[in-house]
Design a protein around this motif. Structure first.
Motif, PDB file in Angstrom:
ATOM      1  N   ALA A 244       0.814  -1.213   0.000  1.00 57.31           N
ATOM      2  CA  ALA A 244       0.000   0.000   0.000  1.00 57.31           C
ATOM      3  C   ALA A 244       0.850   1.267   0.000  1.00 57.31           C
ATOM      4  O   ALA A 244       0.377   2.341  -0.404  1.00 57.31           O
ATOM      5  CB  ALA A 244      -0.932   0.002   1.214  1.00 57.31           C
ATOM      6  N   HIS A 245       2.103   1.143   0.429  1.00 55.51           N
ATOM      7  CA  HIS A 245       2.982   2.312   0.523  1.00 55.51           C
ATOM      8  C   HIS A 245       4.116   2.275  -0.513  1.00 55.51           C
ATOM      9  O   HIS A 245       5.006   3.130  -0.470  1.00 55.51           O
ATOM     10  CB  HIS A 245       3.586   2.395   1.921  1.00 55.51           C
ATOM     11  CG  HIS A 245       2.560   2.504   3.011  1.00 55.51           C
ATOM     12  ND1 HIS A 245       1.796   3.629   3.211  1.00 55.51           N
ATOM     13  CD2 HIS A 245       2.161   1.600   3.947  1.00 55.51           C
ATOM     14  CE1 HIS A 245       0.974   3.435   4.232  1.00 55.51           C
ATOM     15  NE2 HIS A 245       1.170   2.217   4.693  1.00 55.51           N
ATOM     16  N   LEU A 246       4.085   1.294  -1.415  1.00 54.79           N
ATOM     17  CA  LEU A 246       5.195   1.130  -2.359  1.00 54.79           C
ATOM     18  C   LEU A 246       5.400   2.374  -3.211  1.00 54.79           C
ATOM     19  O   LEU A 246       6.529   2.851  -3.373  1.00 54.79           O
ATOM     20  CB  LEU A 246       4.944  -0.090  -3.249  1.00 54.79           C
ATOM     21  CG  LEU A 246       5.990  -0.372  -4.335  1.00 54.79           C
ATOM     22  CD1 LEU A 246       7.364  -0.603  -3.720  1.00 54.79           C
ATOM     23  CD2 LEU A 246       5.570  -1.576  -5.172  1.00 54.79           C
ATOM     24  N   ASP A 247       4.335   2.913  -3.780  1.00 50.76           N
ATOM     25  CA  ASP A 247       4.490   4.076  -4.656  1.00 50.76           C
ATOM     26  C   ASP A 247       4.983   5.289  -3.884  1.00 50.76           C
ATOM     27  O   ASP A 247       5.845   6.038  -4.371  1.00 50.76           O
ATOM     28  CB  ASP A 247       3.155   4.386  -5.347  1.00 50.76           C
ATOM     29  CG  ASP A 247       3.311   5.401  -6.459  1.00 50.76           C
ATOM     30  OD1 ASP A 247       4.082   5.143  -7.405  1.00 50.76           O
ATOM     31  OD2 ASP A 247       2.678   6.478  -6.379  1.00 50.76           O
ATOM     32  N   ASP A 295       9.002   3.724   7.841  1.00 51.31           N
ATOM     33  CA  ASP A 295       8.457   2.543   8.495  1.00 51.31           C
ATOM     34  C   ASP A 295       7.892   1.523   7.514  1.00 51.31           C
ATOM     35  O   ASP A 295       7.780   0.334   7.842  1.00 51.31           O
ATOM     36  CB  ASP A 295       7.351   2.951   9.479  1.00 51.31           C
ATOM     37  CG  ASP A 295       7.889   3.762  10.649  1.00 51.31           C
ATOM     38  OD1 ASP A 295       9.086   3.612  10.955  1.00 51.31           O
ATOM     39  OD2 ASP A 295       7.115   4.539  11.227  1.00 51.31           O
ATOM     40  N   ALA A 296       7.518   1.967   6.311  1.00 50.65           N
ATOM     41  CA  ALA A 296       6.931   1.046   5.331  1.00 50.65           C
ATOM     42  C   ALA A 296       7.954   0.072   4.762  1.00 50.65           C
ATOM     43  O   ALA A 296       7.582  -0.937   4.160  1.00 50.65           O
ATOM     44  CB  ALA A 296       6.273   1.829   4.195  1.00 50.65           C
ATOM     45  N   ILE A 297       9.257   0.357   4.932  1.00 51.95           N
ATOM     46  CA  ILE A 297      10.301  -0.570   4.484  1.00 51.95           C
ATOM     47  C   ILE A 297      10.434  -1.652   5.553  1.00 51.95           C
ATOM     48  O   ILE A 297      10.962  -1.420   6.640  1.00 51.95           O
ATOM     49  CB  ILE A 297      11.641   0.150   4.267  1.00 51.95           C
ATOM     50  CG1 ILE A 297      11.489   1.226   3.196  1.00 51.95           C
ATOM     51  CG2 ILE A 297      12.718  -0.850   3.852  1.00 51.95           C
ATOM     52  CD1 ILE A 297      12.749   2.042   2.954  1.00 51.95           C
ATOM     53  N   ARG A 298       9.964  -2.854   5.237  1.00 53.49           N
ATOM     54  CA  ARG A 298       9.936  -3.932   6.221  1.00 53.49           C
ATOM     55  C   ARG A 298      11.290  -4.610   6.355  1.00 53.49           C
ATOM     56  O   ARG A 298      11.713  -4.966   7.455  1.00 53.49           O
ATOM     57  CB  ARG A 298       8.870  -4.971   5.847  1.00 53.49           C
ATOM     58  CG  ARG A 298       7.463  -4.395   5.712  1.00 53.49           C
ATOM     59  CD  ARG A 298       6.421  -5.509   5.714  1.00 53.49           C
ATOM     60  NE  ARG A 298       6.741  -6.581   4.776  1.00 53.49           N
ATOM     61  CZ  ARG A 298       6.315  -6.636   3.521  1.00 53.49           C
ATOM     62  NH1 ARG A 298       5.578  -5.647   3.040  1.00 53.49           N
ATOM     63  NH2 ARG A 298       6.620  -7.654   2.737  1.00 53.49           N
ATOM     64  N   THR A 299      11.966  -4.851   5.228  1.00 50.67           N
ATOM     65  CA  THR A 299      13.295  -5.467   5.258  1.00 50.67           C
ATOM     66  C   THR A 299      14.194  -4.744   4.262  1.00 50.67           C
ATOM     67  O   THR A 299      13.717  -4.145   3.288  1.00 50.67           O
ATOM     68  CB  THR A 299      13.257  -6.964   4.884  1.00 50.67           C
ATOM     69  OG1 THR A 299      12.826  -7.098   3.515  1.00 50.67           O
ATOM     70  CG2 THR A 299      12.315  -7.732   5.800  1.00 50.67           C
TER      71      THR A 299
END
Length: 330
Positions: A244-247, A295-299
């Motif tokens: 949902a936050h990729l773009d 925070d949207a970057i999980r790994t």
């Protein structure tokens, strides 16, 4: 390694804006003589392996692009990378992660299929693992260059050199293939040389160049060792981002001066970037203080780049040890 001065940086910036700008035009903008610009250009080519390449916008050329990650044993990885660099369907071949990982962009089209990924790589017994990531969207790269190439001119100077581009949606014509091939070898090739490569007249070549540039179907890139511009540490960043936050994350990263390439891809990691930093400490600061706040970057996986064997254009000539002029400038 010697660093570049203001004239060198201004010249690189100018060529990034218009790869075929005349030396006299660049000299006028920089406030130096035409002879000075000509000498600097030849020195950058001869001593540092710089070259200007003309490239077709991949989507307009009907191409799909893949990022392939290959691992091989240490004694075979470099030979494999050199073999990949010689292929016409690859660009951006890099040795990473201690010299056992190869990362390349593979260009495919409907007419050619995908022989490298489907046939040639599976047959290579020296490869120990393969992953292929379809490039869904490029946030930076191609027509949008690394900001390190764009720090030599003032806003006013940029306005004097920038070309007006009105984007279109048509595909590149099949008849442009020979022209693009010639420009990929040398984006500043003369109209006479381009006419010989295409079978067109110099006047026809000039008109077609102007048309392709005006619509963004053709753009130019400057290939030069980034260490000369102060970036001695390179790394490939493989990120898994909440869909949902990729773009939003990709758009944010495209504004970071440390990144030369940012793209959304398929696979367990869905965002990939190429970082260019002044030194390891600067890379650490970037990872912890800028990427670490998203925070949207999980790994995040960081793979240091040891050597670039091929950039955007065709492979450059190599000496008996396998080094190009750009390699020797490191």
């Amino acid at each position: 390694m010697c660093m570049l001065d203001e004239i060198d940086r201004g010249l690189i910036h100018a060529l990034q804006l218009d790869g075929r700008a005349s030396f006299s035009r660049i000299a006028e903008v920089l406030g130096v003589s035409t002879q000075t610009i000509a000498r600097r250009y030849q020195r950058l080519r001869a001593d540092h392996g710089m070259r200007v390449v003309g490239l077709g916008e991949p989507h307009r050329a009907g191409q799909t692009r893949w990022l392939a990650r290959l691992t091989a044993s240490p004694h075979t990885a470099q030979d494999l990378a050199l073999a990949l660099a010689r292929r016409a369907d690859t660009s951006w071949v890099k040795l990473a992660s201690g010299g056992t990982e190869i990362v390349t962009i593979v260009d495919t089209g409907a007419a050619t299929g995908n022989p490298l990924l489907l046939h040639d790589i599976p047959r290579a017994t020296s490869i120990t693992s393969v992953s292929a990531h379809y490039i869904l969207h490029a946030y930076r790269g191609g027509p949008t260059p690394w900001p390190g190439h764009l720090k030599g001119l003032t806003e006013h100077q940029q306005q004097q050199l920038a070309l007006e581009v009105v984007p279109g949606d048509r595909l590149l014509a099949a008849t442009d293939r020979d022209l693009l091939t010639a420009l990929g070898r040398d984006g500043r090739a003369s109209l006479t040389d381009l006419a010989a490569a295409t079978g067109w007249s110099p006047a026809t070549v000039a008109r077609r160049l102007a048309a392709l540039q005006s619509t963004g179907e053709l753009f130019f890139d400057v290939e030069i060792n980034p260490a000369l511009l102060g970036a001695t540490t390179e790394a490939l960043l493989w990120m898994a981002v909440t869909p949902a936050h990729l773009d939003a994350v990709g758009t944010t990263l495209a504004q970071h001066d440390e990144l030369a390439f940012v793209a959304a891809t398929t696979g367990p990691t869905n965002l990939m970037a190429h970082a260019l930093c002044a030194d390891p400490g600067a890379l650490h600061h970037y990872l912890t203080h800028r990427l670490g706040t998203l925070d949207a970057i999980r790994t995040l996986e960081t793979a240091p780049v040891l050597r670039t064997l091929k950039a955007a254009g065709p492979q450059q000539p190599r000496d008996k040890a396998g080094f190009t002029p750009r390699d020797k400038a490191r």
